[in-house]
Design a protein around this motif. Structure first.
Motif, PDB file in Angstrom:
ATOM      1  N   ASN A  17       0.813  -1.214   0.000  1.00  0.00           N
ATOM      2  CA  ASN A  17       0.000   0.000   0.000  1.00  0.00           C
ATOM      3  C   ASN A  17       0.846   1.263   0.000  1.00  0.00           C
ATOM      4  O   ASN A  17       0.316   2.366   0.131  1.00  0.00           O
ATOM      5  CB  ASN A  17      -0.929   0.012   1.218  1.00  0.00           C
ATOM      6  CG  ASN A  17      -2.105  -0.935   1.041  1.00  0.00           C
ATOM      7  OD1 ASN A  17      -2.533  -1.187  -0.075  1.00  0.00           O
ATOM      8  ND2 ASN A  17      -2.601  -1.468   2.137  1.00  0.00           N
ATOM      9  N   THR A 179      -5.494   4.630  -9.233  1.00  0.00           N
ATOM     10  CA  THR A 179      -4.851   3.487  -8.585  1.00  0.00           C
ATOM     11  C   THR A 179      -4.087   2.719  -9.649  1.00  0.00           C
ATOM     12  O   THR A 179      -4.653   2.349 -10.681  1.00  0.00           O
ATOM     13  CB  THR A 179      -5.886   2.570  -7.915  1.00  0.00           C
ATOM     14  OG1 THR A 179      -6.514   3.273  -6.840  1.00  0.00           O
ATOM     15  CG2 THR A 179      -5.224   1.321  -7.356  1.00  0.00           C
ATOM     16  N   GLY A 256      -2.361  -1.909 -11.856  1.00  0.00           N
ATOM     17  CA  GLY A 256      -1.321  -2.033 -10.849  1.00  0.00           C
ATOM     18  C   GLY A 256       0.038  -1.653 -11.387  1.00  0.00           C
ATOM     19  O   GLY A 256       0.172  -0.860 -12.332  1.00  0.00           O
ATOM     20  N   GLN A 267      -3.679  -3.929  -8.050  1.00  0.00           N
ATOM     21  CA  GLN A 267      -4.175  -2.984  -7.050  1.00  0.00           C
ATOM     22  C   GLN A 267      -5.649  -2.643  -7.243  1.00  0.00           C
ATOM     23  O   GLN A 267      -6.313  -2.193  -6.307  1.00  0.00           O
ATOM     24  CB  GLN A 267      -3.344  -1.699  -7.102  1.00  0.00           C
ATOM     25  CG  GLN A 267      -1.864  -1.909  -6.800  1.00  0.00           C
ATOM     26  CD  GLN A 267      -1.053  -0.665  -7.070  1.00  0.00           C
ATOM     27  OE1 GLN A 267      -0.699  -0.374  -8.209  1.00  0.00           O
ATOM     28  NE2 GLN A 267      -0.766   0.094  -6.025  1.00  0.00           N
ATOM     29  N   ASP A 404     -10.471   0.028  -6.697  1.00  0.00           N
ATOM     30  CA  ASP A 404      -9.359  -0.176  -5.776  1.00  0.00           C
ATOM     31  C   ASP A 404      -9.679  -1.315  -4.806  1.00  0.00           C
ATOM     32  O   ASP A 404     -10.698  -1.295  -4.113  1.00  0.00           O
ATOM     33  CB  ASP A 404      -9.082   1.117  -5.007  1.00  0.00           C
ATOM     34  CG  ASP A 404      -7.792   1.062  -4.205  1.00  0.00           C
ATOM     35  OD1 ASP A 404      -7.714   0.253  -3.256  1.00  0.00           O
ATOM     36  OD2 ASP A 404      -6.860   1.825  -4.506  1.00  0.00           O
TER      37      ASP A 404
END
Length: 606
Positions: A17, A179, A256, A267, A404
């Motif tokens: 994260n 994201t 991601g 992600q 997300d």
């Protein structure tokens, strides 16, 4: 582990994260992965003593157009453009920030506020966005034109993080929260380690653009498990039985980046079936369209884990360009979400009524290169109060707000997005060489509203009341847009004369005027605006010094915008009556299977 309310440090403690988990020197196979946007990077808030030099924020460059690839990995200045419209927006939303007692109490309750800019003077919208989280982890894409100023060589002393050559990027619109860095189109084949529950490593097969089948390269990607649940027990997402869920048949977009091992980390996800322009159902006629929106759009029974895409064509049998969707078209998005029920029911859904959340957004029809097909690219303009999840008011891409896997709503809430295309409202036309667009004006108003929300007009926080909430304040932005357009129509005599010589444009302008007039009337209970809407007074989400009776009286004046579902249906109905085309996108806790939650639809009113 159950995440304590607002314990943001615990949430971000997981390595995956953190932005530093994804090296910037990683490369991807361009036939399998595409960059989310040309310009992407991380916002970094300057120190108090650096502000006079930076005049904006720092920007760690993650991706650029080819001509500026040498900037990747550098930290540059990000500033607002000097053009008059942009500067007017900045001046209107730049304020001193001094946390109130209510904001400090909200912090103690676990809500995330921009604590790092407390006591700062003249905080601008870039600084409030960079400061929205306790740490510099805000990843964004730059939307619209980006001007690159290479600057003069040399280093300004006493300014850490300043690049040797102070390159500056100048922008005109608020950066969009995202994201991931790259995306791919895949179908999930199987878990690699079936001992895990849910599994984290999944074997996927990529879409083949030539064969239009999922017979491309296979690889193993990592879906890090969501480590922390909400306080009531539900998790934002899971990979349990992901390969067995209905959307997998058509495939998933995965978002991601690669970690230091070269492993692609997922992600965020998005179901391809939802976003591509291939509806599951087409309904024709005004009556059928309105009946679906009013009675069937929020039917969640038996829909858990499924998506639906329904195209409503109220006037196709009567012709009209509004009814045809083409590349480059834009649509107004009316976004509402429902509740989390089941064993791990959220506290707000304990009773028999659930009203949910409302926001506006913009959907653009684009040609997605991996599948070589048209799809909706959706950006929400979230008028969002301060919360325990760190969801930040402002423009947010679909992959960040919905997809997300750590904080998005795709896996835990039912969602209804009503996309409305009405060329007089969502299109643009030129008169005297000037391009007019109601949708662009609305975007400007929403950017202004969300910037105000991030700092609570200087109080540091926003909260929810009957007078001020996501639905009321989003529609205040719409009201101000319609007020501005309506006044322009009535006063622009040159424009009226020009349109008399151009019957086609005149008809579109009349459609626009009719839409503006109808919607403005429907937004208000008694036909006249609330005093704070008329003056655009700085009271959003705050209502200082008002008791519950006073707040109720204010809220009732704009009753049609008080409840999310009523607001969505009110706007949609008026635009349908003006011959708009509508596309309804629905998700019902989509992703892997969580047996402990059930989708709850929004309570129907009227």
């Amino acid at each position: 582990m159950v995440r304590k309310s607002g314990n943001y440090d615990f949430y971000r403690a997981a390595p995956f994260n953190q932005p530093s988990f994804y090296p910037l020197d990683q490369s991807v196979e361009p036939t399998l992965y595409r960059a989310i946007a040309p310009w992407m990077g991380r916002l970094i808030l300057p120190q108090l003593e650096q502000r006079q030099f930076v005049k904006g924020v720092f920007f760690e460059v993650h991706h650029t157009p080819p001509a500026y690839h040498h900037l990747v990995g550098q930290t540059v200045f990000l500033r607002w453009s000097n053009n008059p419209a942009t500067q007017a927006f900045v001046q209107a939303t730049t304020k001193d920030v001094e946390f109130t007692k209510a904001t400090l109490q909200s912090q103690q309750e676990g809500n995330i506020h921009a604590d790092r800019i407390n006591h700062w003077q003249q905080v601008d919208p870039l600084e409030s966005l960079a400061a929205a989280h306790p740490v510099d982890d805000m990843i964004v894409m730059l939307n619209g034109p980006v001007e690159v100023d290479e600057g003069e060589s040399g280093r300004i002393t006493g300014t850490p993080l300043l690049p040797h050559h102070p390159i500056t990027l100048l922008i005109t619109t608020t950066p969009i929260q995202i994201t991931g860095r790259y995306y791919a189109l895949v179908k999930v084949l199987e878990p690699v380690n079936s001992q895990e529950n849910p599994p984290e490593y999944l074997r996927v097969v990529h879409f083949n653009r030539v064969s239009h089948q999922f017979d491309g390269a296979e690889e193993v990607v990592w879906f890090p498990a969501v480590r922390f649940a909400q306080v009531y027990g539900s998790y934002p997402s899971t990979t349990r039985d992901l390969e067995k869920m209905p959307p997998n048949e058509v495939g998933w977009y995965i978002y991601g980046a690669k970690d230091a091992r070269g492993q692609f980390v997922v992600q965020a996800i998005a179901p391809r079936a939802l976003l591509r322009l291939q509806p599951d159902q087409v309904l024709m006629g005004e009556t059928a369209a309105w009946k679906y929106l009013k009675r069937r759009a929020w039917d969640v029974k038996g829909q858990k884990g499924k998506t639906s895409s329904v195209l409503l064509l109220p006037f196709l049998d009567q012709g009209g360009e509004d009814q045809i969707w083409q590349e480059g078209d834009r649509a107004l998005v009316l976004h509402t979400y429902g509740g989390i029920g089941g064993k791990n029911r959220e506290p707000a859904a304990k009773g028999s009524l659930f009203f949910g959340h409302f926001s506006y957004g913009v959907a653009t029809v684009v040609r997605e290169p991996l599948a070589d097909e048209l799809m909706f690219d959706i950006v929400y303009y979230q008028v969002y109060t301060h919360n325990v999840d760190g969801i930040t008011a402002g423009p947010i891409a679909w992959c960040a707000y919905m997809g997300d896997r750590q904080v998005g709503w795709l896996g835990s809430r039912p969602v209804c997005d009503v996309l409305i295309k009405h060329n007089a409202f969502t299109g643009a036309f030129s008169v005297h060489g000037t391009c007019y667009s109601v949708l662009d004006i609305l975007i400007q108003q929403l950017e202004r509203m969300t910037a105000r929300y991030r700092i609570g007009d200087g109080t540091g926080g926003t909260s929810v009341s009957i007078a001020h909430n996501c639905s009321q304040d989003s529609n205040q932005a719409l009201y101000m847009t319609l007020k501005q357009v309506g006044e322009a129509i009535q006063t622009d005599l040159e424009l009226v004369q020009e349109l008399q010589d151009n019957p086609g444009e005149a008809q579109r302008y009349r459609q626009l005027f009719n839409s503006v007039t109808r919607i403005r009337k429907k937004l208000l209970l008694c036909g006249s605006a609330r005093a704070d809407w008329q003056s655009d007074r700085d009271t959003l989400g705050i209502t200082p010094g008002l008791n519950i009776i006073q707040k109720t009286l204010i809220g009732v004046q704009s009753w049609p915008t008080l409840l999310p579902r009523v607001a969505s249906e009110t706007i949609a109905h008026q635009l349908i009556r003006q011959r708009a085309a509508v596309w309804v996108l629905r998700t019902n806790q989509v992703g892997g299977y969580d047996p402990d939650i059930e989708p709850l639809g929004l309570t129907r009113i009227g």
